[in-house]
Design a protein around this motif. Structure first.
Motif, PDB file in Angstrom:
ATOM      1  N   GLN A 145       0.831  -1.200   0.000  1.00 35.51           N
ATOM      2  CA  GLN A 145       0.000   0.000   0.000  1.00 35.51           C
ATOM      3  C   GLN A 145       0.867   1.252   0.000  1.00 35.51           C
ATOM      4  O   GLN A 145       1.955   1.268   0.588  1.00 35.51           O
ATOM      5  CB  GLN A 145      -0.881   0.042   1.258  1.00 35.51           C
ATOM      6  CG  GLN A 145      -2.184  -0.688   1.147  1.00 35.51           C
ATOM      7  CD  GLN A 145      -3.033  -0.504   2.393  1.00 35.51           C
ATOM      8  OE1 GLN A 145      -3.759  -1.408   2.769  1.00 35.51           O
ATOM      9  NE2 GLN A 145      -2.948   0.644   3.034  1.00 35.51           N
ATOM     10  N   THR A 146       0.366   2.293  -0.636  1.00 35.52           N
ATOM     11  CA  THR A 146       1.092   3.565  -0.627  1.00 35.52           C
ATOM     12  C   THR A 146       0.543   4.511   0.426  1.00 35.52           C
ATOM     13  O   THR A 146       1.127   5.567   0.674  1.00 35.52           O
ATOM     14  CB  THR A 146       1.009   4.242  -2.009  1.00 35.52           C
ATOM     15  OG1 THR A 146      -0.369   4.414  -2.362  1.00 35.52           O
ATOM     16  CG2 THR A 146       1.711   3.401  -3.063  1.00 35.52           C
ATOM     17  N   THR A 147      -0.572   4.144   1.058  1.00 33.66           N
ATOM     18  CA  THR A 147      -1.122   4.936   2.155  1.00 33.66           C
ATOM     19  C   THR A 147      -0.898   4.220   3.475  1.00 33.66           C
ATOM     20  O   THR A 147      -0.889   2.994   3.538  1.00 33.66           O
ATOM     21  CB  THR A 147      -2.638   5.162   1.968  1.00 33.66           C
ATOM     22  OG1 THR A 147      -3.296   3.888   1.853  1.00 33.66           O
ATOM     23  CG2 THR A 147      -2.903   5.974   0.709  1.00 33.66           C
ATOM     24  N   VAL A 183       7.171   3.187   2.042  1.00 31.00           N
ATOM     25  CA  VAL A 183       6.408   2.442   1.041  1.00 31.00           C
ATOM     26  C   VAL A 183       7.320   1.359   0.479  1.00 31.00           C
ATOM     27  O   VAL A 183       8.500   1.611   0.222  1.00 31.00           O
ATOM     28  CB  VAL A 183       5.927   3.375  -0.088  1.00 31.00           C
ATOM     29  CG1 VAL A 183       5.285   2.580  -1.213  1.00 31.00           C
ATOM     30  CG2 VAL A 183       4.953   4.401   0.466  1.00 31.00           C
ATOM     31  N   MET A 184       6.795   0.157   0.331  1.00 30.33           N
ATOM     32  CA  MET A 184       7.583  -0.958  -0.173  1.00 30.33           C
ATOM     33  C   MET A 184       7.013  -1.485  -1.484  1.00 30.33           C
ATOM     34  O   MET A 184       5.844  -1.227  -1.810  1.00 30.33           O
ATOM     35  CB  MET A 184       7.630  -2.092   0.851  1.00 30.33           C
ATOM     36  CG  MET A 184       8.390  -1.787   2.105  1.00 30.33           C
ATOM     37  SD  MET A 184       8.418  -3.230   3.244  1.00 30.33           S
ATOM     38  CE  MET A 184       9.593  -2.648   4.468  1.00 30.33           C
ATOM     39  N   ALA A 185       7.829  -2.202  -2.211  1.00 30.84           N
ATOM     40  CA  ALA A 185       7.394  -2.875  -3.438  1.00 30.84           C
ATOM     41  C   ALA A 185       7.855  -4.323  -3.336  1.00 30.84           C
ATOM     42  O   ALA A 185       8.843  -4.729  -3.941  1.00 30.84           O
ATOM     43  CB  ALA A 185       7.975  -2.197  -4.669  1.00 30.84           C
ATOM     44  N   LEU A 186       7.147  -5.106  -2.533  1.00 28.85           N
ATOM     45  CA  LEU A 186       7.534  -6.483  -2.241  1.00 28.85           C
ATOM     46  C   LEU A 186       6.905  -7.450  -3.226  1.00 28.85           C
ATOM     47  O   LEU A 186       5.733  -7.314  -3.577  1.00 28.85           O
ATOM     48  CB  LEU A 186       7.118  -6.854  -0.817  1.00 28.85           C
ATOM     49  CG  LEU A 186       7.703  -5.996   0.311  1.00 28.85           C
ATOM     50  CD1 LEU A 186       7.083  -6.389   1.642  1.00 28.85           C
ATOM     51  CD2 LEU A 186       9.218  -6.138   0.360  1.00 28.85           C
ATOM     52  N   GLY A 187       7.660  -8.442  -3.632  1.00 33.42           N
ATOM     53  CA  GLY A 187       7.144  -9.476  -4.506  1.00 33.42           C
ATOM     54  C   GLY A 187       6.459 -10.577  -3.724  1.00 33.42           C
ATOM     55  O   GLY A 187       6.567 -10.655  -2.494  1.00 33.42           O
TER      56      GLY A 187
END
Length: 211
Positions: free
Chosen positions: A40-42, A47-51
């Protein structure tokens, strides 16, 4: 907590705590819902970008420590995850809400926590939040939170959880983490731009064949 939880494990655990209270109809979470919650960006810092693999590995590690449970609902072919932190550490709803928000958003003041825990537990005021923080600090089984030293020019005291290790180290690492996140996003944007350029080139070649 020994050994300390990793950043990804903290994100997974924090998301499960949040979703249990905020969206009980959708809880426990499927693997895909858990990945979406982690990214989530909120209400997330950083903020993460996990696979999928990273989230699954963290969930497995937490399950081995008795902090997460994997269940298979009747009639469903998809397994789901729910946390076991309250049972494992003997926490009430207020303590769980405070820890969950600290895991998701890093060190915060009592006022910030009062605002951000509103969806997760009932606090009558900031004094109630401070009482919960004091209880987490004074636990006989080991502190789960800590007061951080005031920064120069800062009036309010901030608090951090201790599930990931030393709170001071976590606080000191906030800025470098931000730099790493920006660099990661820049690399992602550059890669996407390169892909778009390649697709445009292929499209031009395709059109030329039938022009």
């Amino acid at each position: 907590m020994h050994p300390p939880l990793t950043a990804v494990e903290l994100r997974v655990l924090g998301c499960l705590i949040e979703k249990e209270a905020a969206t009980p109809d959708l809880y426990p979470l499927t693997p895909s819902a858990l990945v979406a919650a982690c990214n989530q960006t909120t209400n997330r810092e950083p903020v993460m970008a996990l696979g999928d693999d990273a989230v699954a590995e963290a969930a497995v590690a937490l399950r081995r420590r008795g902090l997460v449970r994997s269940i298979q609902p009747a009639g469903s072919r998809v397994g789901k995850y729910d946390h076991q932190l309250a049972a494992a550490l003997g926490l009430d709803a207020r303590a769980l809400a405070v820890l969950g928000v600290l895991m998701l958003r890093g060190p915060q003041t009592p006022g910030e926590l009062h605002t951000r825990t509103a969806r997760l537990a009932r606090f009558d005021g900031i004094a109630d939040v401070e009482a919960t923080l004091d209880a987490l600090i004074a636990r006989e089984a080991g502190a789960l939170a800590a007061r951080l030293p005031r920064r120069p020019g800062q009036k309010e005291v901030r608090y951090a959880h201790l599930l990931g290790g030393d709170a001071g180290a976590t606080d000191a690492g906030e800025e470098p983490m931000g730099d790493d996140r920006v660099a990661s996003l820049e690399r992602t944007v550059a890669a996407l731009r390169a892909e778009v350029a390649d697709l445009r080139a292929e499209l031009r070649e395709f059109r030329a064949q039938f022009g």
